[in-house]
Design a protein around this motif. Structure first.
Motif, PDB file in Angstrom:
ATOM      1  N   ARG A  21     -18.218  -2.436  -2.136  1.00  0.00           N
ATOM      2  CA  ARG A  21     -18.623  -2.084  -0.771  1.00  0.00           C
ATOM      3  C   ARG A  21     -19.458  -0.817  -0.816  1.00  0.00           C
ATOM      4  O   ARG A  21     -19.160   0.090  -1.575  1.00  0.00           O
ATOM      5  N   THR A  78      -6.559   3.590   8.259  1.00  0.00           N
ATOM      6  CA  THR A  78      -7.685   4.273   7.577  1.00  0.00           C
ATOM      7  C   THR A  78      -7.720   3.977   6.078  1.00  0.00           C
ATOM      8  O   THR A  78      -8.760   4.105   5.444  1.00  0.00           O
ATOM      9  N   GLY A  79      -6.593   3.574   5.505  1.00  0.00           N
ATOM     10  CA  GLY A  79      -6.568   3.310   4.063  1.00  0.00           C
ATOM     11  C   GLY A  79      -6.906   4.566   3.287  1.00  0.00           C
ATOM     12  O   GLY A  79      -6.315   5.636   3.529  1.00  0.00           O
ATOM     13  N   HIS A 133      -2.517  -7.174   9.604  1.00  0.00           N
ATOM     14  CA  HIS A 133      -1.184  -6.878   9.067  1.00  0.00           C
ATOM     15  C   HIS A 133      -0.088  -7.156  10.097  1.00  0.00           C
ATOM     16  O   HIS A 133       1.089  -7.170   9.741  1.00  0.00           O
ATOM     17  N   LEU A 134      -0.483  -7.336  11.365  1.00  0.00           N
ATOM     18  CA  LEU A 134       0.530  -7.602  12.402  1.00  0.00           C
ATOM     19  C   LEU A 134       0.543  -9.087  12.773  1.00  0.00           C
ATOM     20  O   LEU A 134      -0.520  -9.698  12.925  1.00  0.00           O
ATOM     21  N   ASN A 165     -10.733  -1.246  10.901  1.00  0.00           N
ATOM     22  CA  ASN A 165     -11.425  -2.160   9.994  1.00  0.00           C
ATOM     23  C   ASN A 165     -10.414  -2.710   8.995  1.00  0.00           C
ATOM     24  O   ASN A 165      -9.746  -1.937   8.297  1.00  0.00           O
ATOM     25  N   SER A 196       1.045   3.670   5.795  1.00  0.00           N
ATOM     26  CA  SER A 196       1.415   4.000   4.418  1.00  0.00           C
ATOM     27  C   SER A 196       1.267   5.498   4.167  1.00  0.00           C
ATOM     28  O   SER A 196       0.155   6.044   4.235  1.00  0.00           O
ATOM     29  N   GLU A 238      -9.211   6.502  13.952  1.00  0.00           N
ATOM     30  CA  GLU A 238      -9.311   5.317  13.089  1.00  0.00           C
ATOM     31  C   GLU A 238      -7.894   4.820  12.795  1.00  0.00           C
ATOM     32  O   GLU A 238      -7.039   5.590  12.334  1.00  0.00           O
ATOM     33  N   ILE A 239      -7.661   3.530  13.004  1.00  0.00           N
ATOM     34  CA  ILE A 239      -6.322   2.955  12.769  1.00  0.00           C
ATOM     35  C   ILE A 239      -6.361   2.102  11.504  1.00  0.00           C
ATOM     36  O   ILE A 239      -7.202   1.211  11.370  1.00  0.00           O
ATOM     37  N   GLY A 243       1.156   4.029  13.036  1.00  0.00           N
ATOM     38  CA  GLY A 243       0.468   2.738  13.047  1.00  0.00           C
ATOM     39  C   GLY A 243       0.096   2.287  14.443  1.00  0.00           C
ATOM     40  O   GLY A 243       0.290   3.015  15.424  1.00  0.00           O
ATOM     41  N   PHE A 244      -0.445   1.058  14.517  1.00  0.00           N
ATOM     42  CA  PHE A 244      -0.867   0.460  15.791  1.00  0.00           C
ATOM     43  C   PHE A 244       0.243   0.548  16.842  1.00  0.00           C
ATOM     44  O   PHE A 244      -0.021   0.749  18.019  1.00  0.00           O
ATOM     45  N   MET A 250      -1.173   6.074   1.294  1.00  0.00           N
ATOM     46  CA  MET A 250      -2.589   6.038   1.713  1.00  0.00           C
ATOM     47  C   MET A 250      -2.973   7.354   2.382  1.00  0.00           C
ATOM     48  O   MET A 250      -4.034   7.926   2.109  1.00  0.00           O
ATOM     49  N   TYR A 283       0.815  -1.217   0.000  1.00  0.00           N
ATOM     50  CA  TYR A 283       0.000   0.000   0.000  1.00  0.00           C
ATOM     51  C   TYR A 283       0.850   1.269   0.000  1.00  0.00           C
ATOM     52  O   TYR A 283       0.335   2.361   0.180  1.00  0.00           O
TER      53      TYR A 283
HETATM   54  C1  LIG Z   1      -6.966  -3.628   3.680  1.00  0.00           C
HETATM   55  S1  LIG Z   1      -6.562  -1.950   4.008  1.00  0.00           S
HETATM   56  C2  LIG Z   1      -8.040  -1.425   4.888  1.00  0.00           C
HETATM   57  C3  LIG Z   1      -8.275   0.046   4.753  1.00  0.00           C
HETATM   58  C4  LIG Z   1      -9.600   0.560   5.319  1.00  0.00           C
HETATM   59  N1  LIG Z   1      -9.656   0.453   6.762  1.00  0.00           N
HETATM   60  C5  LIG Z   1     -10.773  -0.151   4.690  1.00  0.00           C
HETATM   61  O1  LIG Z   1     -11.623  -0.675   5.427  1.00  0.00           O
HETATM   62  O2  LIG Z   1     -10.883  -0.148   3.457  1.00  0.00           O
HETATM   63  C6  LIG Z   1      -5.383  -2.100   5.327  1.00  0.00           C
HETATM   64  C7  LIG Z   1      -4.714  -0.798   5.708  1.00  0.00           C
HETATM   65  O3  LIG Z   1      -3.985  -0.992   6.924  1.00  0.00           O
HETATM   66  C8  LIG Z   1      -2.758  -0.298   6.806  1.00  0.00           C
HETATM   67  N2  LIG Z   1      -1.811  -0.880   7.771  1.00  0.00           N
HETATM   68  C9  LIG Z   1      -1.013  -1.957   7.622  1.00  0.00           C
HETATM   69  N3  LIG Z   1      -0.288  -2.155   8.737  1.00  0.00           N
HETATM   70  C10 LIG Z   1      -0.640  -1.178   9.621  1.00  0.00           C
HETATM   71  C11 LIG Z   1      -0.229  -0.827  10.929  1.00  0.00           C
HETATM   72  N4  LIG Z   1       0.689  -1.541  11.588  1.00  0.00           N
HETATM   73  N5  LIG Z   1      -0.793   0.245  11.525  1.00  0.00           N
HETATM   74  C12 LIG Z   1      -1.735   0.972  10.871  1.00  0.00           C
HETATM   75  N6  LIG Z   1      -2.149   0.705   9.619  1.00  0.00           N
HETATM   76  C13 LIG Z   1      -1.622  -0.358   8.997  1.00  0.00           C
HETATM   77  C14 LIG Z   1      -2.373  -0.470   5.349  1.00  0.00           C
HETATM   78  O4  LIG Z   1      -1.410   0.487   4.942  1.00  0.00           O
HETATM   79  C15 LIG Z   1      -3.719  -0.296   4.670  1.00  0.00           C
HETATM   80  O5  LIG Z   1      -3.991   1.044   4.375  1.00  0.00           O
END
Ligand SMILES: C[S@@+](CC[C@H](N)C(=O)[O-])C[C@H]1O[C@@H](n2cnc3c(N)ncnc32)[C@H](O)[C@@H]1O
Length: 234
Positions: free
Chosen positions: A36, A62-63, A131-132, A126, A84, A59-60, A109-110, A87, A19
């Protein structure tokens, strides 16, 4: 969180879909918009958490910012984070184009976000916690608990596995085939990559982690591949 230790997980390294890549971000937003209903999805979450104007909301992951932008119509103080930078830039631009100015988009991030200011009322995440790896999910959930004020709400939706483990081959094949039929080959490839490279885990693992973080929670939705938890601090 101490970030100077050698064993700290580097959450900025993308796992699965990259991303950081602008074309993936654009494609993600366009593909998601086809399948969606962001408006309904967001208002369902806003209603579920009883979001009010004076609340503070983080929001964590957020994409492309769809939820944060919608939430900003109901609440004055919205923070939206993502690891990202691509993003974040995309979401910021989208918010500006829509005349939304009360979302602070921050690259974090988280495991790295530090909140300046009073504890938060609401945290939403969401489709991002997977990702972790599991150990770091637990650290992330403890950090979320600490960021919230007493009585605060955490809403978690993610790809989480609830099928019987004996059936995993068949269930995963079916899931990918269904994606292909309903959403096309690109989605099916994403689903394959999700299983192969990302860190979705079992419902009982996530539920135990939520307990151990200190949350009381209800399960708002659970099927073989997706679960939603509504969690309360104290
Ligand atoms: C599948 S997308 C989901 C985006 C949005 N929440 C949605 O529902 O469409 C996952 C997102 O999580 C982010 N991400 C990945 N690892 C993360 C982390 N450790 N902390 C925060 N965001 C993270 C990615 O960069 C990406 O934007």
């Amino acid at each position: 969180m101490k970030s100077n230790v050698k064993w700290q997980y580097n959450e900025t390294v993308q796992v699965g879909t990259d991303y950081q890549d602008t074309s993936n971000v654009q494609a993600y937003d366009e593909q998601m918009a086809k399948f969606r209903d962001f408006k309904k999805e967001s208002t369902d979450i806003i209603n579920a958490i009883c979001l009010e104007r004076e609340h503070s909301l983080l929001e964590i992951g957020t994409g492309t910012g769809n939820f944060a932008i919608e939430a900003a119509r109901y609440c004055n103080n919205v923070y939206a984070i993502d690891v990202s930078s691509t993003m974040i830039a995309y979401a910021k631009q989208k918010a500006q184009a829509m005349g939304i100015s009360n979302v602070a988009f921050i690259q974090a991030g988280f495991l790295s976000y530090e909140h300046n200011g009073p504890s938060l009322d609401m945290i939403v995440s969401n489709l991002a916690l997977h990702h972790l790896p599991d150990f770091w999910k637990m650290i992330a959930l403890k950090r979320i608990y600490q960021l919230l004020k007493n009585g605060g709400t955490f809403y978690l939706g993610d790809v989480i596995f609830s099928f019987p483990i004996e059936e995993y081959n068949h269930k995963i094949d079916n899931w990918i085939d269904t994606m292909k039929e309903k959403m096309g080959i690109n989605f099916a490839k994403e689903a394959e990559m999700h299983i192969k490279d990302e860190f979705s885990t079992f419902d009982w693992v996530i539920e135990e982690m939520l307990h151990k973080s200190g949350f009381k929670f209800d399960i708002r939705h659970k099927d073989d591949f997706f679960a939603v938890y509504y969690c309360k601090k104290n």
